[in-house]
Motif scaffolding. Structure first.
Motif, PDB file in Angstrom:
ATOM      1  N   LEU A  95     -83.668  24.476 -16.066  1.00  0.00           N
ATOM      2  CA  LEU A  95     -83.882  23.671 -17.072  1.00  0.00           C
ATOM      3  C   LEU A  95     -85.525  23.428 -16.880  1.00  0.00           C
ATOM      4  O   LEU A  95     -86.405  23.533 -17.751  1.00  0.00           O
ATOM      5  CB  LEU A  95     -83.104  22.416 -17.230  1.00  0.00           C
ATOM      6  N   THR A  99     -88.582  24.792 -19.254  1.00  0.00           N
ATOM      7  CA  THR A  99     -89.364  24.018 -19.890  1.00  0.00           C
ATOM      8  C   THR A  99     -90.822  24.496 -19.631  1.00  0.00           C
ATOM      9  O   THR A  99     -91.861  24.072 -20.480  1.00  0.00           O
ATOM     10  CB  THR A  99     -89.308  22.430 -19.322  1.00  0.00           C
ATOM     11  N   ASN A 112     -89.817  20.080 -27.989  1.00  0.00           N
ATOM     12  CA  ASN A 112     -88.542  19.406 -27.927  1.00  0.00           C
ATOM     13  C   ASN A 112     -87.929  19.552 -29.221  1.00  0.00           C
ATOM     14  O   ASN A 112     -88.491  18.656 -30.245  1.00  0.00           O
ATOM     15  CB  ASN A 112     -88.494  17.735 -27.447  1.00  0.00           C
ATOM     16  N   THR A 114     -85.371  18.100 -30.933  1.00  0.00           N
ATOM     17  CA  THR A 114     -84.487  16.968 -31.104  1.00  0.00           C
ATOM     18  C   THR A 114     -83.570  17.090 -32.052  1.00  0.00           C
ATOM     19  O   THR A 114     -82.471  16.370 -31.943  1.00  0.00           O
ATOM     20  CB  THR A 114     -85.304  15.413 -31.157  1.00  0.00           C
ATOM     21  N   THR A 117     -80.126  19.105 -30.025  1.00  0.00           N
ATOM     22  CA  THR A 117     -80.574  18.971 -28.277  1.00  0.00           C
ATOM     23  C   THR A 117     -79.713  19.884 -27.547  1.00  0.00           C
ATOM     24  O   THR A 117     -80.504  20.377 -26.621  1.00  0.00           O
ATOM     25  CB  THR A 117     -80.115  17.701 -28.167  1.00  0.00           C
ATOM     26  N   GLN A 118     -78.737  20.500 -27.939  1.00  0.00           N
ATOM     27  CA  GLN A 118     -78.072  21.462 -27.256  1.00  0.00           C
ATOM     28  C   GLN A 118     -78.528  22.814 -27.534  1.00  0.00           C
ATOM     29  O   GLN A 118     -78.947  23.741 -26.614  1.00  0.00           O
ATOM     30  CB  GLN A 118     -76.406  21.770 -27.701  1.00  0.00           C
ATOM     31  N   ASP A 120     -81.934  22.974 -28.121  1.00  0.00           N
ATOM     32  CA  ASP A 120     -83.168  22.926 -27.225  1.00  0.00           C
ATOM     33  C   ASP A 120     -82.770  23.149 -25.744  1.00  0.00           C
ATOM     34  O   ASP A 120     -83.404  23.742 -25.146  1.00  0.00           O
ATOM     35  CB  ASP A 120     -83.690  21.457 -27.149  1.00  0.00           C
ATOM     36  N   TYR A 121     -81.765  22.835 -25.295  1.00  0.00           N
ATOM     37  CA  TYR A 121     -81.363  22.972 -24.064  1.00  0.00           C
ATOM     38  C   TYR A 121     -80.888  24.463 -23.613  1.00  0.00           C
ATOM     39  O   TYR A 121     -81.527  25.024 -22.720  1.00  0.00           O
ATOM     40  CB  TYR A 121     -79.987  22.244 -23.509  1.00  0.00           C
ATOM     41  N   TYR A 122     -80.424  25.331 -24.701  1.00  0.00           N
ATOM     42  CA  TYR A 122     -80.224  26.573 -24.466  1.00  0.00           C
ATOM     43  C   TYR A 122     -81.494  27.528 -24.426  1.00  0.00           C
ATOM     44  O   TYR A 122     -81.730  28.170 -23.643  1.00  0.00           O
ATOM     45  CB  TYR A 122     -79.546  27.194 -25.706  1.00  0.00           C
ATOM     46  N   LYS A 124     -84.725  26.206 -23.547  1.00  0.00           N
ATOM     47  CA  LYS A 124     -85.302  25.691 -22.169  1.00  0.00           C
ATOM     48  C   LYS A 124     -84.653  26.414 -21.063  1.00  0.00           C
ATOM     49  O   LYS A 124     -85.089  27.334 -20.181  1.00  0.00           O
ATOM     50  CB  LYS A 124     -85.679  24.553 -22.305  1.00  0.00           C
ATOM     51  N   ALA A 125     -83.337  26.211 -20.966  1.00  0.00           N
ATOM     52  CA  ALA A 125     -82.515  26.512 -19.517  1.00  0.00           C
ATOM     53  C   ALA A 125     -82.444  28.054 -19.621  1.00  0.00           C
ATOM     54  O   ALA A 125     -82.323  28.818 -18.616  1.00  0.00           O
ATOM     55  CB  ALA A 125     -81.416  25.642 -19.414  1.00  0.00           C
ATOM     56  N   HIS A 126     -81.726  28.580 -20.741  1.00  0.00           N
ATOM     57  CA  HIS A 126     -81.304  29.716 -20.922  1.00  0.00           C
ATOM     58  C   HIS A 126     -82.309  30.928 -21.075  1.00  0.00           C
ATOM     59  O   HIS A 126     -82.636  31.851 -20.309  1.00  0.00           O
ATOM     60  CB  HIS A 126     -80.025  30.060 -21.786  1.00  0.00           C
TER      61      HIS A 126
END
Length: 339
Positions: A95, A99, A112, A114, A117-118, A120-122, A124-126
């Protein structure tokens, strides 16, 4: 710095993966291996694309890659395996790193999402943390792959422009970005090339005037029109048996003409164009427009100034001795009144 043979191969491979054209993909994978791409690099590009084109296309493409490797092995062709990506450290924070990579891609401003949010996480992190962290392709190569693939996806123009901009931030030169459409035009298709040209022009703040493209994989472009002396601009003709498919570049139109002893039927199948009979207002033609032109009616038809145009045409109620009479060109002044 222009695109190398390897980079051109990555462009063609990515676009064919996005289109789901497996036979063309196999050909371009072979070309890529001959140009010096390794198995690891091609495999990485096709794996990355699942995040942009979906698992079905990515998995199909990876299956096609395996077939090409086996065929090359059977015929004794050299295929370099290449190196796999270095393993990530045990304390790697996907993550955090993702980012940072995404921030570099978008130009130094944290992004971001917003609203979701999930997702957004995928992202950035994946995507940017796990996939972009694999160092068997550079960031610049990954963006070449992404831009080329999205150029082959109709309706994704906002994402395409974002990645053209991002590619500059990831080390792809302006000259290389401007070279991608030529590869797409020569090895994939006109619609893909124009889509990319439009995005590059928009990002660079340049005016683009080539017009809305059509997809020649649906209705073929054919050959240069042998009746071109009766047209203003470039047109193409494809013999489809019972009907002819005529393709007009933006701004192209035929001369005024008359069909003696026969009715001509026009069916617009792609793009936007015009039909006009002498003494009557011009009629806009879009996909699905059908016009039956009466015998002896003086008329012309052709593309809008900002769009390619394709129509099918055939004749009916053909009388003995039927003929076609070509007349004067449609002047720029006359044509320029159409919007």
């Amino acid at each position: 710095m222009k695109l190398t043979d390897k980079q051109q191969a990555l462009v063609a491979i990515a676009a064919n993966e996005a289109k789901g054209n497996l036979e063309a993909l196999k050909k371009e994978v072979n070309n890529g291996f001959d140009a010096g791409l390794t198995i690891s690099e091609v495999k990485e590009a096709l794996s990355q694309l699942y995040a942009y084109t979906g698992f079905p296309r990515s998995l199909n493409a990876l299956g096609a890659l395996q077939q090409v490797i086996e065929q090359r092995k059977e015929t004794g062709l050299q295929t370099e395996p290449g190196r796999e990506a270095d393993p990530l450290p045990a304390d790697y924070n996907a993550l955090k790193r993702g980012t940072e990579v995404q921030t570099q891609l978008v130009g130094g401003q944290p992004f971001n999402y917003t609203f979701a949010t999930q997702t957004d996480y995928y992202l950035k992190a994946h995507l940017f943390g796990d996939i972009f962290a694999r160092n068997n392709l550079s960031f610049a190569e990954r963006e070449l792959v992404t831009v080329s693939a999205i150029s082959a996806l109709p309706g994704c123009e906002p994402q395409l422009k974002a990645h053209v901009s991002g590619a500059r931030n990831m080390g792809v030169s302006d000259e290389q970005l401007k070279a991608i459409p030529a590869v797409l035009r020569n090895r994939i298709g006109e619609a893909e090339a124009v889509r990319c040209e439009q995005a590059v022009a928009a990002v660079f703040g340049e005016t683009y005037k080539a017009g809305t493209p059509v997809d020649f994989n649906v209705w073929p472009k054919g050959v240069e029109n042998p009746y071109g002396q009766f047209f203003t601009g470039q047109s193409y003709l494809a013999d489809m048996g019972a009907v002819m498919n005529v393709t007009f570049e933006p701004g192209c139109r035929n001369n005024w003409h008359v069909h003696h002893g026969q009715v001509q039927v026009l069916i617009c199948v792609a793009g936007r164009g015009w039909y006009q009979e002498w003494g009557k207002p011009a009629v806009e033609m879009t996909p699905g427009t059908v016009i039956a032109i009466p015998a002896e009616a003086k008329h012309w038809h052709g593309a809008a100034s900002d769009s390619w145009f394709q129509h099918l045409t055939y004749h009916k109620e053909v009388q003995e001795g039927a003929s076609n009479e070509w007349l004067e060109p449609v002047t720029d002044e006359w044509y320029g009144q159409l919007k």
